[in-house]
Structures are given as structure tokens and as C-alpha cells.
Design an enzyme around this catalytic site. Sequence first.
Site, PDB file in Angstrom:
ATOM      1  N   GLU A 118      35.628   5.726  44.445  1.00 56.09           N
ATOM      2  CA  GLU A 118      34.619   5.250  45.402  1.00 56.09           C
ATOM      3  C   GLU A 118      34.593   3.734  45.431  1.00 56.09           C
ATOM      4  O   GLU A 118      34.558   3.115  46.503  1.00 56.09           O
ATOM      5  CB  GLU A 118      33.226   5.747  44.994  1.00 56.09           C
ATOM      6  CG  GLU A 118      32.881   7.154  45.402  1.00 56.09           C
ATOM      7  CD  GLU A 118      31.474   7.527  44.982  1.00 56.09           C
ATOM      8  OE1 GLU A 118      31.128   8.714  45.110  1.00 56.09           O
ATOM      9  OE2 GLU A 118      30.714   6.641  44.522  1.00 56.09           O
ATOM     10  N   ARG A 132      21.030   9.754  38.087  1.00 48.15           N
ATOM     11  CA  ARG A 132      20.614  10.521  39.267  1.00 48.15           C
ATOM     12  C   ARG A 132      19.128  10.893  39.235  1.00 48.15           C
ATOM     13  O   ARG A 132      18.412  10.774  40.233  1.00 48.15           O
ATOM     14  CB  ARG A 132      21.440  11.802  39.389  1.00 48.15           C
ATOM     15  CG  ARG A 132      21.106  12.612  40.648  1.00 48.15           C
ATOM     16  CD  ARG A 132      21.769  13.977  40.617  1.00 48.15           C
ATOM     17  NE  ARG A 132      23.207  13.899  40.536  1.00 48.15           N
ATOM     18  CZ  ARG A 132      24.016  13.703  41.581  1.00 48.15           C
ATOM     19  NH1 ARG A 132      23.501  13.568  42.783  1.00 48.15           N
ATOM     20  NH2 ARG A 132      25.326  13.650  41.414  1.00 48.15           N
TER      21      ARG A 132
END
Length: 325
Positions: free
Chosen positions: A87, A26
Site C-alpha cells: 500500500e 484498528r
Amino acid sequence: MDMAAPDLLPQQKYDVFLSFRGEDTRQAFTSHLYDALQRKKIRTFIDDKLETGDSIEPSLVKAIKQSKLSVIIFSENYAFSRWCLDELWHILDCKERNRQFVIPVFHNIDPSHVRKQLGSYEDAFAYLSGRFEDNKVSMWRQAVTTTANLDGFTSQDIRTESKLVETIVNDISMKLSRYSSIDLKGYVGLEPHIQQIESLLCMHNQDVHFRTIGILGMGGIGKTTIADAVFQKFSTQFHAGSFVANVTEKSEKDGLDHLRNKLLCDLLDEKNVAIDTPIGSVVVKERLSRTRVLIVLDDVSDSRHLDFLPGDQVQFGAGSSHYNN
């Protein structure tokens, strides 16, 4: 993979959905990729929330369905996250249902370890097997293997992160252009006009420094539709782009100076840009001279608009195009 029957295509809100393990990428690679996509005006969904709860939020599933393309960033600990794996399953479901593009990126991980589930991926699935039902784990395994066998990119082949990001963004731009071609099939007779304009743009010929293309004709024959389609399809292949609608009306209402500075803000991705002062003009011109741009001016009724927007003294980067109707 056991997928549901096809249904109606959802409304596309995003160009790209990013799937990644937050603690791995991230703060570095994913943020750099996201910033590069934003600079290209590519609408990108990124989840800024930490993983909580037993399943991914409905908003994430909705975002996946509303995206044209998904990028899967496989990293060392990606498979330890059941949220990432859920996901991934939903992304492959959309690939099968809605022809969504899927691009795997292997970041600091051997692609063969992902495909064959070795190393940390072997450890991850051993961990998951003790906590979830076999059919669930099997579904995740299949999703990982299927995605890892798609064409993608690996940091092992492209050593510098900046070059890897640039390569991925260029590939995404090309795929989104192909997606636009699929969308245009709903407009009868439009695609031949787009193809003709594409040949005139000479986008892949860097020897063409700047090219201006115009479409003439009476109102109501579809010039604005063609202009909009050209911009939507090709803008991501340029460093920057701007679609200025209703040029005649806006120039009469706000003045050409205001309209020109709004155009410059679009091209340089800044809130306040002007070439009203000599120093400001030099700085802006130098930046634009290094920027390959696509400018579309809609509803031009006076040749002075073409000289003034963005300015007859401005030089753009090689391969720039100016389209008006």
C-alpha cells in the site's frame, strides 16, 4: 524510487485513504480518526477486511489512486505486513504521479526507529529479507524511509489521543482546501471570486460571531458555481456545513419547514431533527450555539428564506458563516 511515468489524473472518489496495521490500531486510534473524519464530512476510505492472499487487492490500489490524501499510521508492527508495505509503495507512486498529499503518523513508535529501521522495524525487515527477493525488500525499505521523512505527527509530541486526532483532522482539512484550489484552476476567472469571498468570511477571526454574505445578479452568470466552489473549499474548516441547492424551487414544492429541518439534519449529522416543538427547539438551539457552521443557500429569491432557514431565533457558534445567492 522507481516510479512509472505520469498519467492522467484519476477521478477522485475519496478525500482520504487510511493505511494502517489492523491488529495494532484498528480498534482504537484508527477507528477514532476515521470517526472524526466522518463527522467532518471528509470522505474516507478504510479497509475493513483482514489481510489475505499474496498481494493487496486491486480494489485497494484503485482506492489509493482515487484519493486526494493518504494518512500512513506507522505502528509497532506496521512493517511486518507486506500488504501495508505494498500500500505504501502505491501511495508514494500516487504522490509522485498525481501530487497526492501524504501524512505520516507515528503511533506509539519512535519516528527515528521508522526512519532508520531500528527496533521492531529492524526485526520486520530481517523477517521479510528471508522470504522475499532483495529488490522487493529494498523497495519497501525505501518507501518506509521516504514516508517517515515527510512532515507528520507523533503520539510522543501530542500525548492525549483525542488531541492528536483533532490536530490531524485540522491539518487534513487545510490540505484538502489547498487541493480544492488546485482543482479550481480549471475554471477561468473563478479563483479571484473565491479569494474575495474567503476574505469576507473572516474564518480565522473568532471575534466575528456570525457573518452573512450574499451574491446578487441575473441568472446564468455563475453564482451557483461560485457557491459550490466556496462550500467545497471551505466546509471542512467548520464543525458542520450544509449546501442547500435550489432553495426557491424546494421551498415551493416541500415547504420551508421541511427544508429547514433537512438543513438542521445536515448541521447536526442526524437523520431526524426538527424545531417544531418548544422542547425540541431548545435542545437543537443549544447544540447549534456550540457549533461553528458554514451554510450555503443557492437560488434564494425571497428574503424570508434567510430569516426562516434555519430560523431567525437560532444562534450559531462563533465564527459561523451564512452564504447565499
